[in-house]
Enzyme design. Structure first.
Site, short mmCIF file in Angstrom:
data_model
loop_
_atom_site.label_atom_id
_atom_site.label_comp_id
_atom_site.label_asym_id
_atom_site.label_seq_id
_atom_site.Cartn_x
_atom_site.Cartn_y
_atom_site.Cartn_z
N ASP A 1 9.21 -14.42 -14.28
CA ASP A 1 7.95 -14.49 -13.39
C ASP A 1 6.87 -16.32 -13.58
O ASP A 1 7.23 -16.52 -14.37
CB ASP A 1 6.85 -13.59 -13.14
CG ASP A 1 6.42 -13.49 -12.20
OD1 ASP A 1 6.14 -13.62 -11.33
OD2 ASP A 1 4.73 -13.82 -12.81
N SER A 2 6.63 -16.27 -12.08
CA SER A 2 5.80 -17.22 -12.22
C SER A 2 4.52 -17.86 -12.98
O SER A 2 4.86 -18.60 -13.62
CB SER A 2 5.74 -17.56 -10.43
OG SER A 2 4.87 -17.12 -10.61
N CYS B 1 9.91 -11.40 -9.85
CA CYS B 1 8.46 -12.63 -9.20
C CYS B 1 9.16 -12.02 -7.87
O CYS B 1 10.84 -12.23 -7.57
CB CYS B 1 8.92 -13.52 -9.62
SG CYS B 1 8.03 -14.56 -8.47
N GLU C 1 -5.91 -12.48 -10.55
CA GLU C 1 -6.62 -13.51 -10.99
C GLU C 1 -7.57 -13.98 -11.75
O GLU C 1 -7.42 -13.87 -13.08
CB GLU C 1 -5.93 -14.73 -10.84
CG GLU C 1 -4.26 -14.43 -10.21
CD GLU C 1 -3.14 -15.57 -11.42
OE1 GLU C 1 -3.34 -17.00 -11.87
OE2 GLU C 1 -1.88 -15.07 -11.51
N CYS D 1 4.87 -8.40 -4.15
CA CYS D 1 4.10 -9.23 -5.07
C CYS D 1 4.02 -8.77 -6.36
O CYS D 1 3.43 -7.37 -6.44
CB CYS D 1 3.05 -9.77 -4.53
SG CYS D 1 2.23 -11.26 -5.38
N HIS E 1 1.68 -9.22 -8.48
CA HIS E 1 0.36 -9.49 -8.84
C HIS E 1 -0.17 -8.02 -7.83
O HIS E 1 -1.48 -7.03 -8.75
CB HIS E 1 -0.56 -9.92 -8.40
CG HIS E 1 -0.56 -11.08 -9.47
ND1 HIS E 1 0.92 -11.84 -9.52
CD2 HIS E 1 -1.41 -11.98 -9.61
CE1 HIS E 1 0.13 -12.73 -9.74
NE2 HIS E 1 -0.34 -13.14 -10.23
N1 DGL Z 1 4.83 -13.75 -8.82
C1 DGL Z 1 4.49 -13.83 -7.97
C2 DGL Z 1 5.23 -13.36 -6.55
O1 DGL Z 1 5.93 -12.05 -7.21
C3 DGL Z 1 3.45 -13.96 -7.15
C4 DGL Z 1 2.78 -15.13 -7.58
C5 DGL Z 1 3.05 -16.40 -7.31
O2 DGL Z 1 2.41 -16.99 -6.12
O3 DGL Z 1 4.09 -17.41 -7.83
O4 DGL Z 1 5.66 -12.60 -5.55
#
Ligand code: DGL
Length: 270
Positions: free
Chosen positions: A16-17, A79, A158, A190, A192
């Site tokens: 993931d990011s 992600c 976050e 998403c 999060h």
């Molecule tokens: N992991 C990203 C997503 O699911 C959210 C966080 C980001 O913008 O990197 O889209």
């Protein structure tokens, strides 16, 4: 290159990011506790949600190659933005099977909706890509999709603001149009957003079913490994964590997303 491990013992690579994909890793570890898992959080490049398709695709190709060098048997793009932007490219350049989060969430939503009105929320990148709506239409083209980018949700999570008056007010501002469209199903598109699930449910009401892709993806991983005869059937799985920046922050914040303590995180530069 590492020595080739026994086929089924090879780990599953998840990336993931940043921290968000740990909600997906947590769901996989609960459903498949015997699997070895390697997680990569691209903390040097987070957030992906506001970046271009080209930039995100470059990052994800490098990460997937890194995971392949760890001899993974499968890669999970945990992600939504990366799945929306890069899954097709990754399928071309990576040799092991790859699963993204969009298909699994879309199938679950398409099965759940009775009035054929589905809401999708995610980052700007995910919503602009239209990937969820396109995937849902593949399963049932009579379904109407209504989408909304909610860019403030990631920073709220976050900062640990998962509930409370301010968070609920922001949720209300973003989601009232979707509720007015009479959706009966809402996809949390998403990584999060599962941490905001209770607050979201409180605002949109109990009649709207919330689909959290993490559980759906874990089921898809199980099906794929079963079909390929790659399930690991002995012992407890081991977990490794890699990041591209700030391992200490990852340990603290990551433990919340993973719902478990994370002791060791290794920084790598790709
Ligand atoms: N992991 C990203 C997503 O699911 C959210 C966080 C980001 O913008 O990197 O889209």
């Amino acid at each position: 290159m590492q020595r080739k491990q026994e086929k089924n013992n090879r780990p599953i690579g998840i990336f993931d990011s940043g921290f968000g994909g740990l909600t997906v890793m947590s769901a996989i570890s609960k459903l498949l506790p015997k699997e070895n898992l390697i997680y990569f959080g691209d903390s040097a490049h987070v957030p992906y949600g506001s970046k271009s398709k080209k930039a995100v695709t470059n990052f994800t190709v490098n990460i997937s190659k890194f995971l392949e060098s760890k001899d993974v048997k499968l890669i999970v793009v945990a992600c939504n933005t990366a799945s929306a932007f890069s899954l097709d490219t990754l399928k071309k350049v990576i040799k092991v099977p790859i699963i993204g989060v969009i298909e699994a969430g879309s199938v679950t939503a398409a099965r759940n909706t009775s009035n054929k009105r589905v809401g999708v929320i995610g980052t700007e990148g995910t919503i602009k890509s239209n990937a969820y709506a396109a995937e849902i239409k593949k399963h049932d083209n009579k379904i109407n999709c209504f989408s909304k980018a909610c860019p403030l949700f990631v920073p709220l999570v976050e900062e640990g603001w998962n509930k409370g008056k301010i968070t609920e007010e922001i949720i209300n501002v973003y989601l009232k149009d979707l509720v007015n469209k009479k959706i009966d199903t809402l996809i949390l598109g998403c990584t999060h957003y599962p941490l905001l699930k209770n607050s979201i449910q409180k605002i949109i009401g109990k009649k709207i079913k919330i689909i959290d892709s993490a559980t759906a993806v874990a089921m898809a991983v199980k099906d794929l490994l079963e079909n390929k005869n790659l399930l690991r059937n002995k012992g407890a799985g081991k977990y490794c964590f890699y990041v591209s920046d700030d391992p200490e922050k990852f340990k603290t914040l990551g433990s919340k997303f993973f719902n478990n303590k994370i002791d060791k995180v290794v920084k790598v530069e790709l």
